[in-house]
Design an enzyme around this catalytic site. Sequence first.
Site, PDB file in Angstrom:
ATOM      1  N   HIS A 211     -33.475 -38.354  42.954  1.00 17.72           N
ATOM      2  CA  HIS A 211     -34.834 -38.896  43.080  1.00 17.72           C
ATOM      3  C   HIS A 211     -35.560 -38.577  41.774  1.00 17.72           C
ATOM      4  CE1 HIS A 211     -38.772 -39.899  44.385  1.00 17.72           C
ATOM      5  NE2 HIS A 211     -38.504 -39.903  45.689  1.00 17.72           N
ATOM      6  N   PRO A 212     -35.800 -39.574  40.920  1.00 14.59           N
ATOM      7  CA  PRO A 212     -36.341 -39.277  39.582  1.00 14.59           C
ATOM      8  C   PRO A 212     -37.760 -38.737  39.594  1.00 14.59           C
ATOM      9  CG  PRO A 212     -36.329 -41.654  39.974  1.00 14.59           C
ATOM     10  CD  PRO A 212     -35.603 -41.023  41.130  1.00 14.59           C
TER      11      PRO A 212
ATOM     12  N   THR B 100     -32.273 -43.329  42.194  1.00 16.34           N
ATOM     13  CA  THR B 100     -32.997 -44.308  43.000  1.00 16.34           C
ATOM     14  C   THR B 100     -34.188 -44.871  42.234  1.00 16.34           C
ATOM     15  OG1 THR B 100     -34.310 -42.558  44.024  1.00 16.34           O
ATOM     16  CG2 THR B 100     -32.295 -43.220  45.149  1.00 16.34           C
TER      17      THR B 100
ATOM     18  N   GLY C  68     -33.500 -33.780  45.168  1.00 19.92           N
ATOM     19  CA  GLY C  68     -34.838 -34.186  45.544  1.00 19.92           C
ATOM     20  C   GLY C  68     -35.385 -33.245  46.598  1.00 19.92           C
ATOM     21  N   GLY C  69     -36.422 -33.665  47.316  1.00 20.99           N
ATOM     22  CA  GLY C  69     -37.073 -32.827  48.306  1.00 20.99           C
ATOM     23  C   GLY C  69     -36.544 -33.044  49.704  1.00 20.99           C
ATOM     24  N   ASP C  70     -37.255 -32.452  50.700  1.00 20.96           N
ATOM     25  CA  ASP C  70     -36.844 -32.546  52.098  1.00 20.96           C
ATOM     26  C   ASP C  70     -36.820 -33.985  52.587  1.00 20.96           C
ATOM     27  OD1 ASP C  70     -36.683 -29.831  52.087  1.00 20.96           O
ATOM     28  OD2 ASP C  70     -38.574 -29.487  53.141  1.00 20.96           O
TER      29      ASP C  70
ATOM     30  N   PHE D   4     -36.339 -36.685  50.876  1.00 20.24           N
ATOM     31  CA  PHE D   4     -35.216 -37.410  50.276  1.00 20.24           C
ATOM     32  C   PHE D   4     -33.920 -37.068  51.002  1.00 20.24           C
ATOM     33  CE2 PHE D   4     -32.367 -38.191  46.466  1.00 20.24           C
ATOM     34  CZ  PHE D   4     -32.538 -39.561  46.473  1.00 20.24           C
TER      35      PHE D   4
ATOM     36  N   ASN E 280     -33.720 -36.114  54.095  1.00 23.58           N
ATOM     37  CA  ASN E 280     -33.808 -36.738  55.403  1.00 23.58           C
ATOM     38  C   ASN E 280     -33.482 -38.227  55.336  1.00 23.58           C
ATOM     39  OD1 ASN E 280     -35.761 -38.271  57.520  1.00 23.58           O
ATOM     40  ND2 ASN E 280     -35.041 -36.328  58.371  1.00 23.58           N
TER      41      ASN E 280
END
Length: 596
Positions: free
Chosen positions: A190-191, A221, A249-251, A253, A255
């Site tokens: 995730h950039p 992405t 990435g984060g949570d 992403f 999920n």
Amino acid sequence: MERDEDNLLEDGIGIVVGESSKPIQSNDNSEPQLHGGDGEEASCLSTTLFLDHVGRVILTFNSDGLSWEKLHHSSFNLDESICLGRKLAPKAATKIKFSDVYAVEFVDYGLVHEPNLLNGGRSLLGDDHEMYRFTVHGFQRSKTQSSLWVLAVYTFCHKDLQTCQMWVDRINASLNLELGRPRNLLVFVHPRSGKGSGCRSWETVAPIFSRAKVKTKVIVTQRAGQALHVMTSTSNKELYSYDGVVAVGGDGFFNEILNGFLSSRHKAPYPPSPSDITCPVDGNSSFVIHHGSSETVAETTYQNEDQSPLLSSARQQNGPGFSYSRTEDGSCNTGNRVGLDIAQVVRWKTTPESKVEPYVRYAASFAGYGFYGDVIAESEKHRWMGPKRYDYAGTKVFLKHRSYEAEVAYIEVKSEEKNLTLERGRLSGRVRPLRSSNKSERVICRVNCTVCNKKTDQVSMGSPRSVPYPPPEETRWLRSKGRYLSIGAAIISCRNEKAPDGLVADAHLSDGFLHLILIKDCPHALYLWHLTQLAKRGGTPLNFKFVEHHKTTAFMFTSYGTESVWNLDGEPFQAHQLSAQVFRGLVSLFASGPEV
């Protein structure tokens, strides 16, 4: 990959990079010899070598890794030293397990260094000395943050080329015998995560995968939902070619990737419901359902045989927490994988007026309503603020102090099932007393957790139960109805910097249970007290009269208001009525478990 000198020194890694390092001085003309008597196995192999920046050592090849012993010179002592003006760790590492080694490589013929030591005010200097070298790349626990792992690099040197090559071949052969090491991974980046640092994060670690000879297919992405679409549309044949999926990435992403993976592959019945609540579809019947934001639909026909790639199954694994030993052919498993419980959340109605239309989502850590849902909904309005938006949204929602009328029904967990968890915790020595007046105990999930590794007849891998749920007349549903500040369902403990013990300290990664946390309406000051207990290590946030904590395998929620927003793993999810159930160890992670 560039190495950070400061971090290496602070974390006690036994190498120093810099012009101040001095070449090693050979103190005698004897050649390092290969040690080993007649008939000794490779596991007993030992050789006298030079360890770059350390000195002469005896390197030993053991069955589970490498160990080395410093051959001390009378003129200095390595127990405590100063290098580049900074104090090194009093005791440098003297061993590394093969499970913590990701690569070994022959370097070349070149300069060998000793540390720049000061002992009693005298500087020990040596002459230039060149040898053949090979480097062992691995990981070790950080000295300053025990939950973090840092790179460890050890360069061993010898005058004989064949000796170095022999060690490289021996170590590589042992690494190749270890089952479970990933060889081919699908990577999503995730950039814009972390204020746009997603690509930099991947570029930082990509050389590790390359050195470990792990193939990676990297997808950066470009739009929201792209990772979900890729995972949904990728054929099972292609997924079988990967050993795992990496999310940078984060949570949210993670999920998204999880839901894209499970939406068209995980076949299971709907969560059960109380007999007096009319559900439009029976749990075992066929029905067209919507999964996530994908256009794919699937039938909820339950399959005992797991045919989907990357999904855990009891016949494929020895339990959710891997614990393999060497097999008859000499191979072994690194053990660095753990099972992860996944909650299936089915939204039956979006609003009070909407028609019934089952809509399935999956969550790996937490589902929350009320305060939690309001915070995530408010934070979505301020995404430009980055991670700080959560603090801003949390403060704003807390000051409003809104409560909501709702009803929660949940399956009662028998006391013997709870006692099984407690007893296994006692046997593993991981039971800690709660700091409260009731003197109750809690079992903390840790590396090699006996609770997560235990296979039981009650809760099985990849399905809510090893057998279908008991008939409705044999299942006892309990209810709680009223006005709530928040309703939470914790799948794992959810430890973080703001809640060091997590929302529920004794929640486990893979025990097959949900933890319902019901916070009833209460004065503002009491709710603040509850939140401050969450923020304390060793706090007791559940020991309030307005807090209910229930361990269960499934629950059903119904809102009596017009607004109803949930937080699913950090993503907003509108639902007037929903039900959820947990699947034990449905997916596995490249990990060893929660750290102390």
